[in-house]
Design a protein around this motif. Structure first.
Motif, PDB file in Angstrom:
ATOM      1  N   GLN A  98      40.332  48.114  53.735  1.00 26.77           N
ATOM      2  CA  GLN A  98      38.923  47.929  53.382  1.00 26.77           C
ATOM      3  C   GLN A  98      38.685  46.447  53.068  1.00 26.77           C
ATOM      4  OE1 GLN A  98      35.480  47.556  52.529  1.00 26.77           O
ATOM      5  NE2 GLN A  98      35.802  49.730  52.878  1.00 26.77           N
ATOM      6  N   PRO A  99      37.914  45.749  53.907  1.00 21.69           N
ATOM      7  CA  PRO A  99      37.797  44.295  53.787  1.00 21.69           C
ATOM      8  C   PRO A  99      37.170  43.800  52.484  1.00 21.69           C
ATOM      9  CG  PRO A  99      36.280  45.167  55.447  1.00 21.69           C
ATOM     10  CD  PRO A  99      37.210  46.278  55.081  1.00 21.69           C
ATOM     11  N   LEU A 100      36.332  44.615  51.850  1.00 22.76           N
ATOM     12  CA  LEU A 100      35.652  44.128  50.651  1.00 22.76           C
ATOM     13  C   LEU A 100      36.568  44.119  49.429  1.00 22.76           C
ATOM     14  CD1 LEU A 100      32.197  45.900  50.974  1.00 22.76           C
ATOM     15  CD2 LEU A 100      32.724  43.500  51.332  1.00 22.76           C
ATOM     16  N   ARG A 143      39.026  40.471  53.265  1.00 24.96           N
ATOM     17  CA  ARG A 143      38.344  39.784  54.363  1.00 24.96           C
ATOM     18  C   ARG A 143      38.795  38.332  54.491  1.00 24.96           C
ATOM     19  NH1 ARG A 143      34.601  36.951  51.546  1.00 24.96           N
ATOM     20  NH2 ARG A 143      34.290  37.839  49.487  1.00 24.96           N
ATOM     21  N   THR A 144      39.420  37.778  53.433  1.00 23.67           N
ATOM     22  CA  THR A 144      39.905  36.405  53.517  1.00 23.67           C
ATOM     23  C   THR A 144      41.312  36.343  54.116  1.00 23.67           C
ATOM     24  OG1 THR A 144      40.879  36.447  51.308  1.00 23.67           O
ATOM     25  CG2 THR A 144      38.582  35.802  51.451  1.00 23.67           C
ATOM     26  N   LYS A 150      47.396  40.625  56.722  1.00 22.64           N
ATOM     27  CA  LYS A 150      47.071  42.052  56.660  1.00 22.64           C
ATOM     28  C   LYS A 150      48.261  42.879  57.107  1.00 22.64           C
ATOM     29  CE  LYS A 150      42.221  41.486  57.766  1.00 22.64           C
ATOM     30  NZ  LYS A 150      41.294  41.553  58.881  1.00 22.64           N
TER      31      LYS A 150
END
Lengths: 393, 263
Positions: A98-100, A143-144, A150
């Motif tokens: 989940q990118p957030l 997201r960074t 990842k």
């Protein structure tokens, strides 16, 4: 006595073509044209407890679908699946994250979903961060993260949740070599502990190193299943035979099927002057002229650099990874790679250039050590010389 | 039950608790990520809506309902939970597809977690409502029935959520339809008015078929008027709530295993 951990019985998987396209709305519903496509046909196999099982085949052969079905992420259209133990898996890097949320929160979710209680999951966070080499990034939002980060996080989590069955889709191909090696060592540790593993890969080197048995899929069907060495060799032979009129001229250091051919490859400086001897950190343009006799759809261009006398690739860049669409290529054209800082240390290097079929199925043309060059005026040893400065507090 | 399976049972209950609380907490953090005032918005928004409705229908166009702010707030927070729950459950498989791509997640947890996260807003507003009540009508004894009415509402919300989430995976128009339907639903449900104010008999009967209308009536009876909810209507609510929930669950359970093919 052996028992199987994963069993697939006559498993078939059908996708509607609309499922392969974008999201559907009433306006683009078209019932008549909805075609079906079989991703898997009548696959029966079983993975024994403690065994490492490989799935090989070209892109689109169904190996990732097979792994997803083993994981229970999707279910087969017909046929049955049995998983006898808890599955933990690593299937496609980005989709399970989940990118957030931060790396830490993602790691917690993944650990809990893999079956750990919150307390166990919290206790393992620091180990996860250490293995992934992300101690300083765990509180940053995902997201960074780069793709490599990842991957490291996802891999590290799946190694730290006491997996009983571990499924790995292709991801060993990503990431730097040192981290890959670390993952192999960890996987070999699991193998000795009797964890059941199933992997897909294009890389027969990895498959041979890890797998006890392998299934080779062609168009969704099992072509061959058996001992790793035998299946991998037959696969490799078939892959090289399948390439039309391969030129493989060691003297000219060139091979490929020839739909596109490079006519010239040059290293130029920013003013277009030819380079042989390059000051460290300068800007370099790799300029290649090519010719395609017939139109070729979405070829992939790639450039790699290694030190002369060593196989280690210092750079390996391609248009696909950079997200560049090459469109349809026809006639003569030019492709250019701009390296803003070539931060290599002094030494002698060689550059390979290749152009590949859109699914990496084969090279159209590959020029090995096409250009030699020398990096000068760097006073450091080691392989790379990134921009840097020293400070004394 | 031997010791080991006893331990396994305790562990699995512990685990389910951890899983659910973690997912709800996570959902909550995703929603309020990078918001300076965070959850205050969840509490502030119904209060602001309450203020507007209280001015419009208490002062500008007075509806003549006693204790109007309490009346509205009771209906408003229940409606908000229903409406945001249905809306977020509808898109939950798409919004949280990262969870669908993980082996081991019970698929039906996804809409349930969405609805429960919206429930946090309700429970944040509830003390405010109770405070209102203390200073106006007082909290009647019948308020102990609140969990029952909430449970019925949850059955409806989750059941509809299952159905609409499944539909939305296959047809993305569903989300847009749900948005419009909920917007209209706010006016067609007696949130800020009393059904008795509808003069047309047939229209009134038609609108009373809306389960949310019956639920809001039940909330107001037990919290404000201090009377028991209508037995027949409550029985019908429970029956239809269970029906919707079971139907939704079955449809969802049938399709959820192949959701990822459509995402």
């Amino acid at each position: 006595m052996s028992r199987s951990d994963i069993e697939l019985h006559e498993v078939s998987k059908r996708y509607r073509s609309s499922a392969l396209g974008g999201p559907r709305t009433v306006r683009n519903l078209n019932f008549r044209s909805s075609k079906v496509q079989w991703a898997l046909r009548d696959i029966s196999l079983d993975v024994q407890a403690g065994e490492t099982f490989g799935l090989i085949g070209r892109n689109g052969s169904g190996k990732s679908t097979a792994l997803r079905i083993m994981a229970g992420i999707t279910s087969p259209t017909t046929g049955r699946v049995h998983n006898l133990r808890r599955v933990s898996g690593l299937l496609t890097i980005g989709e399970g994250l989940q990118p957030l949320l931060t790396g830490e929160e993602n790691a917690l979710t993944a650990s809990i979903l893999a079956g750990l209680t919150k307390r166990e999951a919290l206790r393992r966070l620091s180990d996860i961060a250490r293995f992934a080499e992300l101690e300083d990034h765990m509180d940053h939002p995902l997201r960074t993260y780069s793709d490599g980060m990842k991957l490291r996080l996802a891999f590290s989590v799946s190694l730290h949740v006491d997996p009983e069955i571990l499924l790995i889709d292709e991801v060993l191909a990503v990431g730097d070599i040192r981290f890959q090696e670390k993952c192999f060592v960890a996987l070999e540790g699991f193998q000795s502990e009797g964890v059941t593993i199933s992997v897909t890969s294009h890389d027969m080197g990895q498959i041979r190193r890890l797998c006890d048995r392998v299934a080779w899929l062609v168009d969704g069907r099992i072509k061959l299943i058996g001992e790793t060495d035998e299946v991998a060799s037959r696969y490799e032979n078939a892959m090289s035979e399948g390439v039309p009129e391969q030129t493989d001229d060691t003297a000219t250091r060139r091979f490929g099927s020839g739909e596109i051919r490079f006519k010239s490859v040059q290293l130029l400086d920013r003013w277009g002057a030819l380079l042989r001897s390059i000051p460290a950190g300068s800007r370099v343009h790799v300029v290649a002229d090519y010719e395609a006799e017939a139109p070729v759809n979405e070829p992939i261009f790639g450039v790699s650099v290694h030190e002369i006398g060593s196989g280690t690739r210092l750079l390996d860049l391609d248009t696909r990874s950079a997200g560049l669409a090459t469109g349809t290529v026809k006639g003569s054209g030019r492709v250019e790679l701009i390296l803003d800082h070539l931060d290599l240390t002094a030494g002698e290097y060689a550059l390979d250039i290749g152009v590949y079929e859109t699914e990496w199925a084969r090279p159209y043309d590959y020029l090995w050590e096409k250009v030699d060059f020398e990096i000068t005026s760097s006073s450091t040893s080691g392989l790379v010389a990134p921009p840097h400065r020293w400070k004394l507090a | 039950m031997n010791a080991q399976s006893q331990e396994g049972y305790v562990r699995s209950r512990r685990y389910t608790f951890d899983l659910v609380t973690h997912l709800v907490g996570r959902e909550f953090r995703i929603r309020y990520r990078r918001a300076l005032f965070g959850w205050l918005w969840a509490v502030g928004s119904p209060l602001a809506r309450l203020a507007v409705l209280a001015v419009v229908f208490g002062q500008v166009l007075p509806l003549g309902i006693p204790n109007y702010p309490v009346f509205v707030f009771t209906g408003l927070i229940a409606w908000s939970w229903f409406s945001s729950g249905v809306a977020s459950a509808t898109t939950s498989p798409i919004d949280r597809k990262d969870l669908l791509f993980r082996p081991g997640l019970p698929r039906h947890a996804i809409p349930v977690v969405s609805v429960m996260t919206d429930g946090l807003d309700y429970f944040a507003a509830l003390p405010i409502l109770l405070a209102f009540l203390v200073f106006t009508t007082g909290i009647p004894l019948t308020a102990v029935l609140l969990p029952l009415i909430l449970a019925i509402q949850i059955l409806f919300t989750v059941g509809l959520g299952f159905l609409l989430a499944t539909a939305n995976v296959y047809l993305r128009d569903v989300k847009l339809f749900v948005e419009v339907a909920l917007l209209l639903g706010f006016y067609l449900t007696p949130v800020f008015y009393r059904p008795g104010l509808i003069s047309d008999e047939r229209l009134r009967t038609l609108l009373s078929l809306n389960p949310m209308s019956q639920l809001l009536d039940a909330y107001r009876r037990i919290l404000i008027q201090g009377t028991l909810p209508d037995v027949k209507s409550t029985a019908a609510l429970i029956a239809s709530g269970i029906l919707i929930f079971v139907a939704g669950y079955m449809v969802y359970a049938r399709k959820a295993p192949v959701f990822v093919d459509e995402l």
